[in-house]
Every structure is written in structure tokens, then in C-alpha cells.
Design an enzyme around this catalytic site. Sequence first.
Site, short mmCIF file in Angstrom:
data_model
loop_
_atom_site.label_atom_id
_atom_site.label_comp_id
_atom_site.label_asym_id
_atom_site.label_seq_id
_atom_site.Cartn_x
_atom_site.Cartn_y
_atom_site.Cartn_z
N ASP A 136 14.64 -41.71 -28.01
CA ASP A 136 14.14 -42.82 -28.77
C ASP A 136 13.40 -43.63 -29.64
O ASP A 136 12.93 -42.27 -30.24
CB ASP A 136 14.67 -44.10 -27.55
CG ASP A 136 13.64 -44.18 -26.81
OD1 ASP A 136 12.63 -43.27 -27.02
OD2 ASP A 136 13.19 -44.97 -25.48
N GLU B 210 20.22 -48.05 -19.08
CA GLU B 210 19.75 -47.04 -20.78
C GLU B 210 20.74 -47.40 -21.75
O GLU B 210 20.14 -48.01 -22.97
CB GLU B 210 20.16 -45.31 -20.64
CG GLU B 210 19.08 -44.48 -19.48
CD GLU B 210 17.80 -45.15 -20.12
OE1 GLU B 210 17.69 -45.54 -21.39
OE2 GLU B 210 16.27 -44.67 -19.38
N TYR C 158 21.24 -39.56 -26.96
CA TYR C 158 20.29 -40.39 -26.22
C TYR C 158 20.71 -40.20 -24.86
O TYR C 158 19.84 -40.07 -23.71
CB TYR C 158 19.74 -41.63 -27.48
CG TYR C 158 18.72 -42.39 -25.21
CD1 TYR C 158 17.84 -41.98 -25.73
CD2 TYR C 158 19.32 -43.57 -25.68
CE1 TYR C 158 16.88 -42.77 -24.94
CE2 TYR C 158 18.80 -43.95 -24.23
CZ TYR C 158 17.29 -43.94 -24.70
OH TYR C 158 16.57 -44.70 -23.19
#
Length: 342
Positions: A135, A34, A117
Amino acid sequence: MPTIAERLAPWFASRARELPFRKDRTPYRVWVSEVMLQQTRVATVTEYFPRFVARFPDVAALAAAPAGDVLAAWSGLGYYRRARALHEGARFVVRELGGELPASPDALRRIPGVGPYTAGAIASVAFGVRAPLVDGNVARVLCRLHALDVDPASGAGKRELWARADALVPARAPGAFNEALMELGATVCTPTSPRCDECPLGAECLARRRGLELELPRVAPRRAPKRVFASAIVVRQRGMVLLGRRRADALFGGMWEPPTVEAGDADAALELSSRLVSRPRARFAVTHVLTHRTMHVSVVSGGPRAGASYPDVYEEVRFVREAELSRYGISALAKKVLGGTG
Ligand code: SF4
């Protein structure tokens, strides 16, 4: 009527792309992928991720590595602050959390460098905790799905989008739902050519119903990137090349590059850099586009000059073996500069 999650699940099950970081989803691997995926294309991450986790297979291995090794493994991915933050975060996890990533988004956010996030992604994807995430892809899908007239980058826009995402994420398989929403944004609900006919949310989508899909999300116009003029020196001798390591607190902190000077225009930069070498020879120019800056770099080659005074952005300047360059953190721009001079 099926929920958004129920509409997305079968679509994602049949359409999800096979990506290396979607296998073996340990919390650590989700974290690394990520972080890499923020601001980097999936194709690039697909190339870098397997190498990175082979070199640093778990939090302990990453925490124990010298910062220079982590930057070297990140070389070419850009946004090197992410690598430094990931490394710092791994050290925190080992030092403060016994080497285990926690499952709750709140606990995850206490790790340096882990924002909302990333916390949402690790919690939902690796631990199955019901946690939302937003996102750029999710923001676009939600703005269109609900016909939201907000700027996703504004404070109010972010609050609205996180609340909407939170309302949608199901208790069952929240990670798959979050990934499906991101995948939809990446592959179907794309910025300039959404394929609404193929969209599993087409029947629910307010933007589509109102013909607004190309107008949403409303994005404030971006400021033009700043033009920066610089000149880099390439000095080679006996299989070695002169590189400088940038100060940790500077842009590209910790990265190595041919010593580079910045100035108000291209001629001034060239003049300054020519004083750092003997027998300077202007070679070629490189343009490199970053998010907020466009770099115009002229490259000068020459011999070493005793007593040269390098910009104070460098912690150290020394010759390194060209055959060992892969052991150093080197930016894509520095590679362009070195690549064009033999
Ligand atoms: S229907 Fe079109 S605009 Fe709406 S979410 Fe699907 S692809 Fe995006």
C-alpha cells in the site's frame, strides 16, 4: 545478520497501536477494515469499523442487506464506490463460494472489488498465507529501504515494489510482518518527517545511508484537482427535506443529497438552481475537497416548486423525514449543505 522480518517483529510487538480492527481477525473483519483503510485515516476507521461490523457482523448479513443500508452505514467515510464493491463482493461470496472467503490470494482476487492489496491482506493476516502486500505506506518504506528510484504509481514501479515485498515476506507470521511494514510507514517512516533514529530498519536503510530519505519515493507531480462549480437546493417542509438519489453509475452513485446542479461558474450554477425552488434565497457557500475535484457549492433555500426539472443524475427526488436521515447514505458534502441551513 537478522532479516528485515526479524528486525521488525519485536518492534511491532511492542509498538503496534491498539486498534479495534486488529481484534478478532476473521477474514470478513480483515476484509472490511482493509477496504475502509484504503483512502481513509485510521482515526476515522476506528470510529466507523465497530459500528459497521455490529450492523453487518458477517458476510451473510452484509450480502442480505439492501444496498441503501450499506451506503447509509458508510455515510461520511467517502469513496462510496468501496461500499458498493464490498457489498457486491459479499453477495458473490455467498452466491458462488458458499459464504466462505477463500485463503489464497488468487482465489480472493476473483471476488469483485478485491484487488491485489486486499487479497494480500486477507490471505496473510486472516489465514497466515505467505503473501505480500503493497500500500502507500509499504511503498514508501520499500523505496527508502532499498533506495529505489521508481515512481510507485507507475507500472514499472508497482512491479518492482511487489517483487521486493514478495522477497521480504516471511513464511512464519506473514500477516504480522505485512502489518508491521504498514505500521512503520504510518508512524515512523512518514512522508515528510521520517524518524530514522527510532527506526528498527535504520541500520539497513540505503536511503538513510545516502541521505535520500526525504527525496524518496520519487512521486510524479499530481495534477491540480479540477474546480467544479455547483449549487444545491435545500427545501424543507413539515420535518421533511427534499433529497435526490444519484444514479448507480454516477459519481457518488446510490447516495442521497439535496438536489444539486453543476455549471461552468458559480453564478450560472446559482441561476440554474434558483429555478428549481420557489422564493429562492442564496444562503452560503461550501468548499469541499475530493482527491480529483474541488467542489464549490452555493446553497439556495426555498419552497417546493411544482414541475421542477431536476438533473438526470437523480434516479428519484422526494421528501424524506429529517429524523430518519441516518437511514440514508449521505455524503460528507451533503451533510455540510444540510447542516448549514436550519
Ligand atoms: S531509516 Fe528512515 S528512511 Fe529508512 S526506513 Fe527507517 S524511517 Fe524510513
